[in-house]
Design a protein around this motif. Structure first.
Motif: not given
Length: 67
Positions: A14-39
């Protein structure tokens, strides 16, 4: 990144603005990316079943066929 797999075993990216982003305890930050495919490439290193969210990362979302 959703660390809890969906019923189809996907871990959704998910991107940071997604309405479907999981709650913080069920999420893992993988980094900042300018492109979905690189993420997604980064997410696949930890989650082989990673898939882009169809709502916020549609450019890297793979629609699975219903069995």
């Amino acid at each position: 990144m959703d660390i809890i797999a969906k019923e189809n075993r996907d871990h959704e990216l998910h991107n940071e603005f997604c309405l479907y982003m999981p709650v913080i305890i069920n999420a893992q930050y993988i980094g900042d990316f300018s492109d979905d495919k690189k993420a997604l490439e980064e997410a696949l290193k930890s989650y082989p079943n990673a898939n882009g969210c169809k709502n916020c990362c549609s450019t890297c979302h793979i629609q699975h066929e219903v069995e």
